[in-house]
Motif scaffolding. Structure first.
Motif, PDB file in Angstrom:
ATOM      1  N   ALA A   3     124.229  55.298 -26.914  1.00  0.00           N
ATOM      2  CA  ALA A   3     124.266  56.547 -27.678  1.00  0.00           C
ATOM      3  C   ALA A   3     123.628  57.727 -26.947  1.00  0.00           C
ATOM      4  CB  ALA A   3     123.585  56.350 -29.024  1.00  0.00           C
ATOM      5  N   ASP A   4     122.683  57.502 -26.057  1.00  0.00           N
ATOM      6  CA  ASP A   4     121.990  58.617 -25.403  1.00  0.00           C
ATOM      7  C   ASP A   4     122.708  59.113 -24.139  1.00  0.00           C
ATOM      8  OD1 ASP A   4     121.421  56.632 -23.610  1.00  0.00           O
ATOM      9  OD2 ASP A   4     119.252  56.737 -23.836  1.00  0.00           O
ATOM     10  N   LYS A   5     123.851  58.597 -23.817  1.00  0.00           N
ATOM     11  CA  LYS A   5     124.710  59.052 -22.712  1.00  0.00           C
ATOM     12  C   LYS A   5     124.141  58.822 -21.315  1.00  0.00           C
ATOM     13  CE  LYS A   5     127.699  60.738 -25.624  1.00  0.00           C
ATOM     14  NZ  LYS A   5     128.780  59.935 -26.078  1.00  0.00           N
ATOM     15  N   THR A   6     123.047  58.097 -21.171  1.00  0.00           N
ATOM     16  CA  THR A   6     122.560  57.769 -19.835  1.00  0.00           C
ATOM     17  C   THR A   6     123.329  56.550 -19.342  1.00  0.00           C
ATOM     18  OG1 THR A   6     120.791  56.379 -20.706  1.00  0.00           O
ATOM     19  CG2 THR A   6     120.239  58.678 -20.220  1.00  0.00           C
ATOM     20  N   PRO A   7     123.666  56.518 -18.060  1.00  0.00           N
ATOM     21  CA  PRO A   7     124.398  55.375 -17.530  1.00  0.00           C
ATOM     22  C   PRO A   7     123.567  54.101 -17.636  1.00  0.00           C
ATOM     23  CG  PRO A   7     124.334  57.183 -15.946  1.00  0.00           C
ATOM     24  CD  PRO A   7     123.419  57.539 -17.065  1.00  0.00           C
ATOM     25  N   PRO A   8     124.216  52.972 -17.813  1.00  0.00           N
ATOM     26  CA  PRO A   8     123.470  51.711 -17.888  1.00  0.00           C
ATOM     27  C   PRO A   8     122.903  51.330 -16.518  1.00  0.00           C
ATOM     28  CG  PRO A   8     125.824  51.292 -17.865  1.00  0.00           C
ATOM     29  CD  PRO A   8     125.648  52.778 -17.956  1.00  0.00           C
ATOM     30  N   ILE A   9     121.882  50.527 -16.528  1.00  0.00           N
ATOM     31  CA  ILE A   9     121.318  50.021 -15.276  1.00  0.00           C
ATOM     32  C   ILE A   9     122.255  48.941 -14.753  1.00  0.00           C
ATOM     33  CG2 ILE A   9     119.395  48.754 -14.242  1.00  0.00           C
ATOM     34  CD1 ILE A   9     117.554  50.195 -16.170  1.00  0.00           C
ATOM     35  N   ARG A  10     122.594  49.056 -13.467  1.00  0.00           N
ATOM     36  CA  ARG A  10     123.510  48.116 -12.830  1.00  0.00           C
ATOM     37  C   ARG A  10     122.869  47.548 -11.584  1.00  0.00           C
ATOM     38  NH1 ARG A  10     128.767  51.647 -12.174  1.00  0.00           N
ATOM     39  NH2 ARG A  10     129.422  49.789 -11.105  1.00  0.00           N
ATOM     40  N   GLU A  11     123.431  46.456 -11.114  1.00  0.00           N
ATOM     41  CA  GLU A  11     122.940  45.835  -9.884  1.00  0.00           C
ATOM     42  C   GLU A  11     123.740  46.349  -8.695  1.00  0.00           C
ATOM     43  OE1 GLU A  11     121.814  41.451  -8.319  1.00  0.00           O
ATOM     44  OE2 GLU A  11     123.794  41.640  -9.238  1.00  0.00           O
ATOM     45  N   TYR A  12     123.027  46.744  -7.649  1.00  0.00           N
ATOM     46  CA  TYR A  12     123.621  47.139  -6.380  1.00  0.00           C
ATOM     47  C   TYR A  12     123.089  46.199  -5.314  1.00  0.00           C
ATOM     48  CZ  TYR A  12     125.080  51.372  -8.739  1.00  0.00           C
ATOM     49  OH  TYR A  12     125.672  52.250  -9.614  1.00  0.00           O
ATOM     50  N   VAL A  13     123.929  45.812  -4.394  1.00  0.00           N
ATOM     51  CA  VAL A  13     123.536  44.909  -3.308  1.00  0.00           C
ATOM     52  C   VAL A  13     123.911  45.553  -1.981  1.00  0.00           C
ATOM     53  CG1 VAL A  13     123.733  42.810  -4.693  1.00  0.00           C
ATOM     54  CG2 VAL A  13     125.723  43.649  -3.438  1.00  0.00           C
ATOM     55  N   GLY A  14     123.338  45.053  -0.916  1.00  0.00           N
ATOM     56  CA  GLY A  14     123.677  45.586   0.396  1.00  0.00           C
ATOM     57  C   GLY A  14     122.727  45.104   1.465  1.00  0.00           C
ATOM     58  N   PHE A  15     122.692  45.870   2.559  1.00  0.00           N
ATOM     59  CA  PHE A  15     121.851  45.560   3.703  1.00  0.00           C
ATOM     60  C   PHE A  15     121.198  46.829   4.212  1.00  0.00           C
ATOM     61  CE2 PHE A  15     125.048  42.253   3.715  1.00  0.00           C
ATOM     62  CZ  PHE A  15     124.306  41.115   3.979  1.00  0.00           C
ATOM     63  N   ILE A  16     120.058  46.667   4.870  1.00  0.00           N
ATOM     64  CA  ILE A  16     119.423  47.761   5.589  1.00  0.00           C
ATOM     65  C   ILE A  16     119.023  47.222   6.964  1.00  0.00           C
ATOM     66  CG2 ILE A  16     117.144  47.285   4.580  1.00  0.00           C
ATOM     67  CD1 ILE A  16     116.583  50.324   4.852  1.00  0.00           C
ATOM     68  N   TRP A  17     119.307  48.021   7.969  1.00  0.00           N
ATOM     69  CA  TRP A  17     118.933  47.675   9.332  1.00  0.00           C
ATOM     70  C   TRP A  17     117.828  48.618   9.760  1.00  0.00           C
ATOM     71  CZ3 TRP A  17     123.835  47.499   7.459  1.00  0.00           C
ATOM     72  CH2 TRP A  17     124.510  46.303   7.578  1.00  0.00           C
ATOM     73  N   THR A  18     116.670  48.060  10.089  1.00  0.00           N
ATOM     74  CA  THR A  18     115.535  48.867  10.525  1.00  0.00           C
ATOM     75  C   THR A  18     115.258  48.566  11.995  1.00  0.00           C
ATOM     76  OG1 THR A  18     113.968  47.182   9.784  1.00  0.00           O
ATOM     77  CG2 THR A  18     114.484  48.926   8.235  1.00  0.00           C
ATOM     78  N   GLU A  19     115.247  49.606  12.784  1.00  0.00           N
ATOM     79  CA  GLU A  19     115.034  49.510  14.236  1.00  0.00           C
ATOM     80  C   GLU A  19     116.032  48.516  14.825  1.00  0.00           C
ATOM     81  OE1 GLU A  19     110.889  48.657  14.524  1.00  0.00           O
ATOM     82  OE2 GLU A  19     110.343  50.530  13.562  1.00  0.00           O
ATOM     83  N   ASP A  20     115.591  47.549  15.595  1.00  0.00           N
ATOM     84  CA  ASP A  20     116.507  46.588  16.197  1.00  0.00           C
ATOM     85  C   ASP A  20     116.370  45.206  15.550  1.00  0.00           C
ATOM     86  OD1 ASP A  20     113.991  46.140  17.170  1.00  0.00           O
ATOM     87  OD2 ASP A  20     114.593  45.903  19.258  1.00  0.00           O
ATOM     88  N   LYS A  21     115.861  45.166  14.317  1.00  0.00           N
ATOM     89  CA  LYS A  21     115.688  43.911  13.589  1.00  0.00           C
ATOM     90  C   LYS A  21     116.988  43.530  12.872  1.00  0.00           C
ATOM     91  CE  LYS A  21     110.871  45.005  12.775  1.00  0.00           C
ATOM     92  NZ  LYS A  21     109.893  45.433  11.800  1.00  0.00           N
ATOM     93  N   PRO A  22     117.180  42.236  12.571  1.00  0.00           N
ATOM     94  CA  PRO A  22     118.371  41.830  11.812  1.00  0.00           C
ATOM     95  C   PRO A  22     118.400  42.515  10.442  1.00  0.00           C
ATOM     96  CG  PRO A  22     117.197  39.917  12.660  1.00  0.00           C
ATOM     97  CD  PRO A  22     116.333  41.121  12.918  1.00  0.00           C
ATOM     98  N   GLY A  23     119.589  42.661   9.879  1.00  0.00           N
ATOM     99  CA  GLY A  23     119.733  43.301   8.572  1.00  0.00           C
ATOM    100  C   GLY A  23     118.979  42.557   7.482  1.00  0.00           C
ATOM    101  N   ILE A  24     118.413  43.305   6.564  1.00  0.00           N
ATOM    102  CA  ILE A  24     117.690  42.749   5.418  1.00  0.00           C
ATOM    103  C   ILE A  24     118.596  42.900   4.203  1.00  0.00           C
ATOM    104  CG2 ILE A  24     115.678  42.997   3.916  1.00  0.00           C
ATOM    105  CD1 ILE A  24     114.273  44.339   6.351  1.00  0.00           C
ATOM    106  N   ARG A  25     118.819  41.804   3.482  1.00  0.00           N
ATOM    107  CA  ARG A  25     119.666  41.842   2.285  1.00  0.00           C
ATOM    108  C   ARG A  25     118.897  42.526   1.166  1.00  0.00           C
ATOM    109  NH1 ARG A  25     124.378  41.079   0.038  1.00  0.00           N
ATOM    110  NH2 ARG A  25     124.616  39.733  -1.743  1.00  0.00           N
ATOM    111  N   LEU A  26     119.584  43.397   0.422  1.00  0.00           N
ATOM    112  CA  LEU A  26     118.974  44.163  -0.661  1.00  0.00           C
ATOM    113  C   LEU A  26     119.576  43.785  -2.001  1.00  0.00           C
ATOM    114  CD1 LEU A  26     119.319  47.700   0.927  1.00  0.00           C
ATOM    115  CD2 LEU A  26     117.240  46.337   0.849  1.00  0.00           C
TER     116      LEU A  26
END
Length: 62
Positions: A3-26
Motif C-alpha cells: 500500500a505504501d508504494k515502496t518497491p519490495p525488497i528483492r535478492e540480487y546476486v553477482g560478483f565483485i573483483w577487487t584488485e587482482d584477487k578472484p571474484g567474490i560472490r555477492l
C-alpha cells in the motif's frame, strides 16, 4: 499488496573483483539494482568491477 508504494525488497546476486584477487560472490537484499550496487560499493569501496543482477528478472522472458 504493498500500500505504501515502496518497491519490495528483492535478492540480487553477482560478483565483485577487487584488485587482482578472484571474484567474490555477492548476495544483497535491496529494493532496486541501484540500491544493491550502492550497498556493495559502500562495503568494498569504489573502483572495483561489479556484476550484479536479480535472478528473478534474469529468468523472465524478454
Amino acid at each position: 499488496m504493498n500500500a505504501d508504494k515502496t518497491p519490495p525488497i528483492r535478492e540480487y546476486v553477482g560478483f565483485i573483483w577487487t584488485e587482482d584477487k578472484p571474484g567474490i560472490r555477492l548476495r544483497v537484499l535491496a529494493r532496486s539494482l541501484d540500491e544493491a550496487r550502492t550497498g556493495v560499493t559502500e562495503e568494498y569501496g569504489d573502483g572495483h568491477v561489479i556484476s550484479i543482477w536479480s535472478e528473478e528478472d534474469a529468468s523472465k522472458a524478454r
